[in-house]
Design a protein around this motif. Structure first.
Motif, short mmCIF file in Angstrom:
data_model
loop_
_atom_site.label_atom_id
_atom_site.label_comp_id
_atom_site.label_asym_id
_atom_site.label_seq_id
_atom_site.Cartn_x
_atom_site.Cartn_y
_atom_site.Cartn_z
N SER A 95 0.85 -1.19 0.00
CA SER A 95 0.00 0.00 0.00
C SER A 95 0.88 1.24 0.00
CB SER A 95 -0.90 0.03 1.23
OG SER A 95 -1.64 -1.16 1.34
N PHE A 101 0.95 5.66 -0.32
CA PHE A 101 0.13 6.84 -0.08
C PHE A 101 0.94 8.11 -0.31
CE2 PHE A 101 -3.13 4.30 1.91
CZ PHE A 101 -2.42 3.24 2.45
N TYR A 110 0.64 12.06 1.04
CA TYR A 110 0.00 13.01 1.92
C TYR A 110 0.58 14.40 1.63
CZ TYR A 110 -1.77 9.22 4.92
OH TYR A 110 -2.41 8.11 5.41
N LEU A 126 -4.48 13.25 3.29
CA LEU A 126 -4.36 12.24 2.24
C LEU A 126 -4.68 12.84 0.87
CD1 LEU A 126 -3.93 9.17 1.64
CD2 LEU A 126 -6.42 9.00 1.68
N TYR A 179 -2.40 0.96 -5.00
CA TYR A 179 -2.10 -0.39 -4.56
C TYR A 179 -1.60 -1.29 -5.69
CZ TYR A 179 -4.91 1.30 -0.69
OH TYR A 179 -5.39 2.06 0.34
N ASN A 193 3.03 1.28 3.42
CA ASN A 193 2.50 0.47 4.51
C ASN A 193 3.17 -0.90 4.50
OD1 ASN A 193 0.91 -0.67 6.52
ND2 ASN A 193 -0.90 0.42 5.83
N LEU A 194 3.94 -1.19 5.57
CA LEU A 194 4.64 -2.46 5.66
C LEU A 194 3.75 -3.58 6.20
CD1 LEU A 194 8.12 -1.42 7.07
CD2 LEU A 194 7.40 -1.66 4.70
N SER A 195 2.74 -3.19 6.94
CA SER A 195 1.84 -4.17 7.54
C SER A 195 0.49 -3.50 7.68
CB SER A 195 2.37 -4.63 8.91
OG SER A 195 2.29 -3.55 9.82
N SER A 196 -0.41 -4.11 8.39
CA SER A 196 -1.73 -3.50 8.54
C SER A 196 -1.67 -2.16 9.25
CB SER A 196 -2.66 -4.43 9.32
OG SER A 196 -2.92 -5.59 8.58
N TYR A 197 -0.64 -1.92 10.04
CA TYR A 197 -0.63 -0.73 10.87
C TYR A 197 0.56 0.20 10.64
CZ TYR A 197 -3.81 -3.78 13.43
OH TYR A 197 -4.82 -4.62 13.77
N LYS A 198 1.67 -0.32 10.18
CA LYS A 198 2.90 0.49 10.18
C LYS A 198 3.10 1.21 8.87
CE LYS A 198 6.03 -1.10 13.68
NZ LYS A 198 7.46 -1.36 13.97
N LEU A 199 2.97 2.53 8.93
CA LEU A 199 3.29 3.39 7.80
C LEU A 199 4.72 3.87 7.97
CD1 LEU A 199 0.47 5.98 7.00
CD2 LEU A 199 1.30 4.11 5.57
N PHE A 254 7.19 6.66 6.55
CA PHE A 254 7.15 7.91 5.79
C PHE A 254 8.53 8.24 5.24
CE2 PHE A 254 3.01 9.77 6.57
CZ PHE A 254 2.56 9.10 7.69
N TYR A 308 -4.22 5.47 16.15
CA TYR A 308 -2.77 5.66 16.22
C TYR A 308 -2.41 6.98 16.90
CZ TYR A 308 -3.35 2.59 12.11
OH TYR A 308 -3.72 1.59 11.24
N TYR A 335 0.94 9.53 16.74
CA TYR A 335 2.21 9.87 16.14
C TYR A 335 2.76 11.13 16.80
CZ TYR A 335 1.30 6.92 11.99
OH TYR A 335 1.06 5.87 11.12
N LEU A 347 5.64 6.99 14.46
CA LEU A 347 4.62 6.20 15.14
C LEU A 347 5.00 6.00 16.60
CD1 LEU A 347 2.00 4.50 14.80
CD2 LEU A 347 3.50 2.54 14.34
N GLY A 389 -7.00 -4.07 8.31
CA GLY A 389 -6.89 -4.95 7.17
C GLY A 389 -6.00 -4.36 6.11
N GLN A 390 -5.96 -4.98 4.94
CA GLN A 390 -5.12 -4.53 3.85
C GLN A 390 -5.95 -4.47 2.59
OE1 GLN A 390 -1.91 -7.39 3.94
NE2 GLN A 390 -0.73 -6.16 5.37
N ASP A 448 -6.57 0.08 4.55
CA ASP A 448 -5.62 0.46 5.59
C ASP A 448 -5.25 1.93 5.54
OD1 ASP A 448 -2.69 -0.88 3.85
OD2 ASP A 448 -4.40 0.29 3.15
N GLN A 466 -4.80 5.53 6.45
CA GLN A 466 -4.85 6.24 7.72
C GLN A 466 -5.24 7.69 7.48
OE1 GLN A 466 -1.44 5.70 10.31
NE2 GLN A 466 -1.19 3.57 9.69
#
Lengths: 110, 115
Positions: free
Chosen positions: A32, A34, A36, A46, A51, A92-98, A100, B33, B35, B45, B97-98, B102, B104
């Protein structure tokens, strides 16, 4: 170390020109991507998400993704002075970690 | 509506004070989250909550204490901060999810100054 690289700029373009912002990333597993926009003193907003390989257009903005070359770019057509801001590329490396990039500062000259 | 709200907008506190930052979203997102962003740097993060449970703590000092009372609210409790903790604190939320879920979305941030 997972990295996202951007040229810090400033990138200076005249009003009405196309601004091209580039970003490379190191983790081939990234899925993913993005862009910004962040005005000075404000929070990230955003602009685009992408993707799949290829182009994605939204108004004056086009995001381009090339997973084989591990780069993602943002084109801004008909640049306006109000587009002057810092543009953050995020992966995005995982569901949560962006992760930058450090951001590219864009200046649009009237 | 992709709105995340944060209060207060600005906060000035001494090193012995206790204060809290608040974040709220009504988009049905189940991940939230915190930051921290210093001037001319990208956001870093700090914490991630997923389904109201702490999922990620990026080795943040214990003087920062997060709390997620329910799926819409996120707090950050501050105690005995240092001047170097002065920064813009950003809250964000996303679906879990992906594959397009996802993204943000960030709130306007709280500008914190520690004297």
């Amino acid at each position: 170390q997972k990295e996202v690289e951007q040229n810090s700029g400033p990138l200076s373009v005249p009003e009405g020109a196309i601004a091209s912002l580039n970003c490379t990333y190191s983790d081939r597993g990234s899925q993913s991507f993005f862009w910004y926009r962040q005005y000075s003193g404000k929070s990230p907003e955003l602009i685009m998400s992408i993707y799949s390989n290829g182009d994605k257009e939204d108004g004056r903005f086009t995001a381009q993704l090339n997973k084989a070359s591990q780069y993602v770019s943002l084109l801004i057509r008909d640049s306006q002075p109000s587009d002057s801001a810092t543009y953050l590329c995020a992966v995005n490396l995982s569901s949560y970690k962006l992760i930058f990039g450090s951001g590219t500062r864009l200046l649009v000259r009237p | 509506d992709t709105e995340v709200t944060q209060t207060p907008k600005h906060l000035v506190m001494g090193m012995t004070n206790k204060k809290s930052l608040k974040c709220e979203q009504h988009m049905g997102h189940r991940a939230m989250y915190w930051y921290k962003q210093k001037a001319k740097k990208p956001p870093e993060l700090m914490f991630v909550y997923s389904y109201e449970k702490l999922s990620i703590n990026e080795s943040v000092p214990s003087r920062f204490s997060p709390e997620c009372p329910n799926s819409s609210l996120l707090n950050l409790h501050l105690h005995a901060l240092q001047p170097e903790d002065s920064a813009l604190y950003l809250c964000a939320s996303s679906q879990v999810g992906q594959g397009g879920t996802d993204t943000q979305y960030f709130g306007p941030g709280t500008r914190l100054t520690v004297l």
